[in-house]
Design a protein around this motif. Structure first.
Motif, PDB file in Angstrom:
ATOM      1  N   THR A  91       9.188   3.140   7.432  1.00  0.00           N
ATOM      2  CA  THR A  91       8.022   3.690   8.132  1.00  0.00           C
ATOM      3  C   THR A  91       6.757   3.137   7.476  1.00  0.00           C
ATOM      4  O   THR A  91       6.306   3.651   6.464  1.00  0.00           O
ATOM      5  N   GLU A  92       6.250   2.066   8.050  1.00  0.00           N
ATOM      6  CA  GLU A  92       5.054   1.430   7.498  1.00  0.00           C
ATOM      7  C   GLU A  92       3.818   2.254   7.843  1.00  0.00           C
ATOM      8  O   GLU A  92       3.624   2.662   8.990  1.00  0.00           O
ATOM      9  N   LYS A  93       3.000   2.508   6.833  1.00  0.00           N
ATOM     10  CA  LYS A  93       1.769   3.274   7.050  1.00  0.00           C
ATOM     11  C   LYS A  93       0.704   2.364   7.648  1.00  0.00           C
ATOM     12  O   LYS A  93       0.539   1.222   7.241  1.00  0.00           O
ATOM     13  N   LYS A  94      -0.015   2.903   8.639  1.00  0.00           N
ATOM     14  CA  LYS A  94      -1.071   2.133   9.285  1.00  0.00           C
ATOM     15  C   LYS A  94      -2.293   2.020   8.382  1.00  0.00           C
ATOM     16  O   LYS A  94      -2.516   2.849   7.507  1.00  0.00           O
ATOM     17  N   ILE A  95      -3.074   0.990   8.652  1.00  0.00           N
ATOM     18  CA  ILE A  95      -4.337   0.818   7.939  1.00  0.00           C
ATOM     19  C   ILE A  95      -5.374   1.712   8.615  1.00  0.00           C
ATOM     20  O   ILE A  95      -5.614   1.591   9.819  1.00  0.00           O
ATOM     21  N   THR A  96      -5.965   2.613   7.876  1.00  0.00           N
ATOM     22  CA  THR A  96      -6.948   3.543   8.422  1.00  0.00           C
ATOM     23  C   THR A  96      -8.368   3.076   8.100  1.00  0.00           C
ATOM     24  O   THR A  96      -8.576   2.195   7.257  1.00  0.00           O
ATOM     25  N   ALA A  97      -9.324   3.694   8.778  1.00  0.00           N
ATOM     26  CA  ALA A  97     -10.733   3.378   8.509  1.00  0.00           C
ATOM     27  C   ALA A  97     -11.104   3.736   7.074  1.00  0.00           C
ATOM     28  O   ALA A  97     -11.924   3.053   6.450  1.00  0.00           O
ATOM     29  N   MET A  98     -10.481   4.792   6.544  1.00  0.00           N
ATOM     30  CA  MET A  98     -10.752   5.177   5.156  1.00  0.00           C
ATOM     31  C   MET A  98     -10.218   4.126   4.184  1.00  0.00           C
ATOM     32  O   MET A  98     -10.826   3.885   3.131  1.00  0.00           O
ATOM     33  N   ASP A  99      -9.093   3.495   4.516  1.00  0.00           N
ATOM     34  CA  ASP A  99      -8.568   2.400   3.682  1.00  0.00           C
ATOM     35  C   ASP A  99      -9.592   1.263   3.591  1.00  0.00           C
ATOM     36  O   ASP A  99      -9.845   0.727   2.508  1.00  0.00           O
ATOM     37  N   ILE A 100     -10.177   0.907   4.749  1.00  0.00           N
ATOM     38  CA  ILE A 100     -11.172  -0.173   4.770  1.00  0.00           C
ATOM     39  C   ILE A 100     -12.403   0.222   3.968  1.00  0.00           C
ATOM     40  O   ILE A 100     -12.984  -0.595   3.244  1.00  0.00           O
ATOM     41  N   ALA A 101     -12.813   1.494   4.072  1.00  0.00           N
ATOM     42  CA  ALA A 101     -13.971   1.969   3.305  1.00  0.00           C
ATOM     43  C   ALA A 101     -13.709   1.878   1.807  1.00  0.00           C
ATOM     44  O   ALA A 101     -14.573   1.451   1.031  1.00  0.00           O
ATOM     45  N   MET A 102     -12.496   2.262   1.386  1.00  0.00           N
ATOM     46  CA  MET A 102     -12.147   2.212  -0.038  1.00  0.00           C
ATOM     47  C   MET A 102     -12.073   0.773  -0.541  1.00  0.00           C
ATOM     48  O   MET A 102     -12.545   0.458  -1.637  1.00  0.00           O
ATOM     49  N   ILE A 103     -11.486  -0.116   0.274  1.00  0.00           N
ATOM     50  CA  ILE A 103     -11.404  -1.529  -0.102  1.00  0.00           C
ATOM     51  C   ILE A 103     -12.814  -2.124  -0.248  1.00  0.00           C
ATOM     52  O   ILE A 103     -13.100  -2.863  -1.194  1.00  0.00           O
TER      53      ILE A 103
END
Length: 420
Positions: free
Chosen positions: A73-85
């Motif tokens: 079950t691959e986790k999707k890339i969220t907007a919060m992931d992009i903000a943290m990156i």
């Protein structure tokens, strides 16, 4: 120049498509001190992993591909992931870490496989000489036009670290605001769903029990009781039509909202008129507009382009159209605060602050202050709604349940009066 940019975009897309597949490898070995060590590394082959380990001073004894779970079950890339990156890139660039090293370290260290794959593709493009903005452009689902344009402005000005810091702040604030809006919309929806669920359960399982008792009375039931019994009978006989109707309505609404810009605009216009919720959405749209325009203007993007970005980021069609109108007026030579007043949409306080910012030459700072004010107001309004919704929920459910109970006991009360 446009042709060259198009060629770069096309090349970057091809590079992303034809990248070698990256796997996770488990390894065991001996370090320079002769101690046993182990770990995981990502790469394209066992030979690549062995070479990497040797450059790190590790003598690899065994390297094998990590087994893939049966139910992955691959986790999707969220907007919060992009903000943290984005925040991590800003921090590392400010500390003097080269861009290529920054992307490589973030890609290898992230817990989500999809993020590692995304950053791996971007790294490959940057290493081949493609500018970072062009490397980001093919991934529009994660990096929108505003993000890419700001990065391009940072590359041209040589202040990529400062631009990433602004983008990170913008993304973090945007996600916080989005979370508050979701919270504000959730409570009314919860009241409606709970009220419908309780009413349906009572009509399906409780009212029929009373109906069997009423059959032995031999007298005409009160009008209110007859209404409830009639609704209960219809629901028992046609509950599946009721369920299908709700499902069909939700499906048609989502389909129309996804496919029709005109329908989306009408919905945006309607939600602004909802009591309490509409006021929160008004303030959220103004906060988004101010934050977006402040970020673009501070990054060196021209005001005309910044207004276009702010219109798209406002999150509501009414504000989008108003800001596009403001943009047209500014292009014709009108001051922004005067153009905003002609729309009749923005409050006097906001217009006055914009005017002060324009006259003092500190428009970006003033817009950031405006965004902070409205974000705080949204926060307070959502907290107020949270405390208000609990008694409303109790009143709504109490009225429904109480009405059904009164309707069911009315015949018993009348019968008692006749006997008395």
């Amino acid at each position: 120049m446009a042709t060259a940019a198009a060629k770069r975009k096309s090349a970057s897309k091809k590079d992303v498509k034809h990248q070698p597949k990256v796997f996770t490898f488990e390894w065991k070995g001996v370090n320079r001190d002769g101690k046993k060590t182990s770990g995981e590394l990502r790469g394209t082959s066992i030979m690549e992993i062995r070479t990497t380990l040797k450059t790190q001073g590790v003598n690899p004894k065994s390297v094998r591909k990590k087994a893939t779970p049966l139910f992955k079950t691959e986790k999707k890339i969220t907007a919060m992931d992009i903000a943290m990156i984005t925040r991590q890139i800003a921090t590392m660039l400010s500390a003097g870490v080269p861009l290529v090293t920054t992307i490589e370290l973030l890609g290898r260290g992230h817990e989500k496989a999809k993020v590692r794959e995304l950053l791996g593709g971007i790294l490959s493009d940057v290493q081949s000489g493609i500018p970072l903005s062009d490397a980001l452009r093919p991934h529009r689902q994660y990096f929108d036009d505003l993000y890419v344009d700001l990065v391009a402005a940072g590359e041209h000005s040589g202040s990529l670290d400062a631009v990433f810091d602004r983008i990170a702040t913008y993304r973090e604030k945007a996600e916080q605001l989005k979370s508050k809006i979701k919270k504000a919309m959730f409570y009314p929806a919860a009241v409606v769903v709970v009220a419908i669920a309780v009413t349906v359960l009572l009509l399906l399982f409780v009212v029929p029990q009373f109906e069997s008792i009423f059959e032995g009375f031999g007298a005409e039931l009160p009008a209110f009781t007859q209404l409830i019994v009639g609704i209960s009978r219809w629901l028992q006989a046609s509950w599946y039509f009721f369920a299908i109707g709700i499902i069909a309505f939700v499906w048609l609404f989502r389909r129309a909202h996804r496919n029709s810009q005109k329908f989306r605009d009408k919905v945006d216009e309607a939600v602004l008129k909802i009591p309490v919720i509409g006021e929160i959405l008004h303030k959220a749209a103004m906060a988004r507009f101010a934050r977006t325009l402040a970020t673009t203007f501070a990054a060196g993007v021209p005001l005309i382009d910044g207004l276009e970005s702010a219109a798209g980021a406002s999150g509501n069609a009414v504000y989008r159209d108003a800001l596009l109108k403001v943009r047209q007026e500014v292009m014709s030579g009108m001051q922004m605060n005067v153009a905003m007043r002609t729309t009749g949409l923005f409050p006097d306080m906001l217009i006055q602050m914009v005017m002060i910012g324009e006259e003092s030459g500190g428009l970006d700072d003033m817009l950031n202050k405006i965004a902070n004010i409205y974000e705080m107001q949204v926060d307070d309004a959502v907290d107020g709604l949270s405390s208000l919704i609990e008694p409303i929920m109790m009143v709504v459910i109490g009225t429904l349940v109480g009405g059904l109970i009164v309707g069911m006991y009315l015949p018993i009360f009348q019968m008692g009066n006749v006997v008395g």
